[in-house]
Design a protein around this motif. Structure first.
Motif, short mmCIF file in Angstrom:
data_model
loop_
_atom_site.label_atom_id
_atom_site.label_comp_id
_atom_site.label_asym_id
_atom_site.label_seq_id
_atom_site.Cartn_x
_atom_site.Cartn_y
_atom_site.Cartn_z
N ASP A 1 0.82 -1.21 0.00
CA ASP A 1 0.00 0.00 0.00
C ASP A 1 0.86 1.26 0.00
O ASP A 1 0.49 2.26 -0.63
CB ASP A 1 -0.93 0.00 1.22
N ALA A 2 1.99 1.21 0.70
CA ALA A 2 2.85 2.39 0.77
C ALA A 2 3.45 2.71 -0.60
O ALA A 2 3.57 3.88 -0.98
CB ALA A 2 3.96 2.17 1.79
N TYR A 3 3.82 1.66 -1.34
CA TYR A 3 4.35 1.88 -2.69
C TYR A 3 3.27 2.45 -3.60
O TYR A 3 3.56 3.26 -4.49
CB TYR A 3 4.89 0.57 -3.25
N ALA A 4 2.03 2.01 -3.41
CA ALA A 4 0.92 2.55 -4.20
C ALA A 4 0.71 4.02 -3.88
O ALA A 4 0.41 4.83 -4.79
CB ALA A 4 -0.36 1.76 -3.92
N ARG A 5 0.84 4.40 -2.62
CA ARG A 5 0.72 5.82 -2.26
C ARG A 5 1.83 6.63 -2.91
O ARG A 5 1.60 7.78 -3.35
CB ARG A 5 0.73 5.99 -0.73
N ASP A 6 3.03 6.06 -3.00
CA ASP A 6 4.13 6.75 -3.69
C ASP A 6 3.76 6.99 -5.15
O ASP A 6 3.99 8.07 -5.70
CB ASP A 6 5.41 5.91 -3.63
N LEU A 7 3.20 5.97 -5.79
CA LEU A 7 2.80 6.09 -7.19
C LEU A 7 1.74 7.18 -7.36
O LEU A 7 1.82 8.00 -8.29
CB LEU A 7 2.26 4.75 -7.70
N ILE A 8 0.79 7.22 -6.47
CA ILE A 8 -0.25 8.25 -6.51
C ILE A 8 0.37 9.64 -6.34
O ILE A 8 -0.01 10.60 -7.04
CB ILE A 8 -1.32 7.99 -5.43
N GLU A 9 1.34 9.76 -5.46
CA GLU A 9 2.01 11.04 -5.25
C GLU A 9 2.81 11.46 -6.49
O GLU A 9 2.86 12.65 -6.83
CB GLU A 9 2.94 10.96 -4.04
N ILE A 10 3.42 10.49 -7.17
CA ILE A 10 4.15 10.81 -8.41
C ILE A 10 3.18 11.35 -9.45
O ILE A 10 3.45 12.36 -10.11
CB ILE A 10 4.87 9.55 -8.94
N GLY B 1 0.07 -1.04 -9.11
CA GLY B 1 -0.82 -0.33 -10.00
C GLY B 1 -2.28 -0.63 -9.73
O GLY B 1 -3.13 0.26 -9.78
N ILE B 2 -2.58 -1.90 -9.42
CA ILE B 2 -3.96 -2.29 -9.10
C ILE B 2 -4.43 -1.57 -7.84
O ILE B 2 -5.56 -1.05 -7.78
CB ILE B 2 -4.06 -3.82 -8.89
N ILE B 3 -3.58 -1.51 -6.83
CA ILE B 3 -3.94 -0.81 -5.59
C ILE B 3 -4.21 0.66 -5.86
O ILE B 3 -5.23 1.22 -5.43
CB ILE B 3 -2.83 -0.96 -4.52
N ALA B 4 -3.30 1.30 -6.59
CA ALA B 4 -3.47 2.72 -6.90
C ALA B 4 -4.73 2.96 -7.71
O ALA B 4 -5.47 3.93 -7.48
CB ALA B 4 -2.24 3.24 -7.66
N ALA B 5 -5.02 2.07 -8.67
CA ALA B 5 -6.21 2.21 -9.50
C ALA B 5 -7.49 2.03 -8.69
O ALA B 5 -8.52 2.65 -9.00
CB ALA B 5 -6.18 1.20 -10.65
N SER B 6 -7.42 1.22 -7.65
CA SER B 6 -8.60 1.03 -6.81
C SER B 6 -8.88 2.25 -5.94
O SER B 6 -10.02 2.49 -5.54
CB SER B 6 -8.42 -0.22 -5.92
N ILE B 7 -7.83 3.02 -5.64
CA ILE B 7 -7.97 4.21 -4.80
C ILE B 7 -8.34 5.43 -5.63
O ILE B 7 -9.25 6.20 -5.28
CB ILE B 7 -6.66 4.47 -4.03
N GLN B 8 -7.63 5.60 -6.76
CA GLN B 8 -7.88 6.76 -7.64
C GLN B 8 -7.96 6.26 -9.09
O GLN B 8 -6.98 6.33 -9.84
CB GLN B 8 -6.78 7.81 -7.48
N PRO B 9 -9.12 5.76 -9.49
CA PRO B 9 -9.27 5.16 -10.82
C PRO B 9 -8.93 6.10 -11.97
O PRO B 9 -8.50 5.64 -13.03
CB PRO B 9 -10.76 4.77 -10.85
N HIS B 10 -9.10 7.41 -11.77
CA HIS B 10 -8.90 8.35 -12.86
C HIS B 10 -7.45 8.50 -13.28
O HIS B 10 -7.15 9.07 -14.33
CB HIS B 10 -9.42 9.74 -12.45
#
Length: 270
Positions: A75-84, A105-114
């Motif tokens: 989850d932490a890596y997904a948050r990094d991706l979202i921040e990028i 990527g799946i985790i990030a997409a589930s949080i912010q699909p756009h």
């Protein structure tokens, strides 16, 4: 965290066509860094803006940002991706993630699909442990042995794992390339990262993903058996499974033209 700090933390690179409205994010897997995409990215430099980055802890520049407690789950890596994506004002990008980054990527997409328009998963797995009616490829005893070997003799483990994971035994330079990347990791970070990956379970997120997804699977993958690709295809409602003509866990390194072709066909499809 400021934009500059985010860019520095993950060694973010922007390449290709800076003026293109089409953005592709390439995210690497365990034991490598963004250089793992060097054979694939030339196919996209002319028409697309490319974003590449290193997961926190995967390269020396990011060691100071790594925290065992923070990065104990993906989850932490997904948050990094979202921040990028936020720092670079990215939305509706094509996301290509190898191995663990597929699930990031799946985790990030589930949080912010756009953030993403389509997802490409290469050698990705939602769970590595076998379970009832699920084949992940590993028993807990297998994983415990991996952790013990990483901790007791990282050099020997890395050389053995690189050979088994890369395969392509007639192309030893590929194994050496991966071994060198793997050995560049700080052993303690390698151990904790391996635990975060191999003990993860994100099967519950798959039915929530509405994006078009391309699943690329190679044969004789020590980390991700064929059953995992089939499972992803069944659980991701808008997915396509392609078995590439390659073996091992790194088809984007060993069979780059075929992987690049599959990605191109997928992202250009209406």
């Amino acid at each position: 965290m400021t934009e500059a700090n985010i860019i520095k933390r993950n060694n973010v690179s922007i390449e290709g066509n800076y003026f293109s409205k089409s953005t592709i994010i390439f995210a690497h897997g365990f034991g490598t860094d963004q250089s793992a995409w060097n054979r694939v990215k030339p196919s996209f430099l002319e028409k697309h803006k490319l974003i590449l980055y290193d997961n926190t802890g995967a390269a020396g520049d990011s060691y100071d940002s790594y925290s065992k407690e923070k990065y104990k789950s993906l989850d932490a890596y997904a948050r990094d991706l979202i921040e990028i994506c936020a720092a670079l004002n990215i939305e509706q990008a094509f996301f290509a993630g190898h191995s663990v980054s597929g699930m990031i990527g799946i985790i990030a997409a589930s949080i912010q699909p756009h953030l993403f328009s389509k997802l490409i998963l290469i050698g990705a797995s939602p769970r590595y442990l076998n379970d009832v009616n699920y084949t992940g490829g590993f028993e807990q005893s297998d994983l415990d042995s991996i952790y013990e070997n990483i901790e007791s003799n990282f050099y020997n483990w890395a050389n053995g794992f690189s050979k088994a994971a890369m395969r392509n035994f007639d192309r030893p330079l590929l194994r050496e390339e991966f071994a060198n990347l793997l050995l560049s990791l700080r052993p303690d970070i390698a151990l904790e990262t391996a635990k975060a990956i191999f003990q993860s379970d994100y099967r519950h997120l798959l039915p929530k993903i509405n994006h078009d997804v391309l699943i690329l699977q190679a044969s004789n993958d020590i980390a991700v058996p064929q059953e995992v690709g089939t499972y992803l295809n069944e659980q991701l409602k808008n997915s396509t499974l392609i078995t590439v003509n390659a073996e091992g866990h790194f088809p984007h390194m060993s069979a780059a033209p075929e992987v690049a072709g599959a990605i191109r066909n997928f992202i250009e499809a209406s």
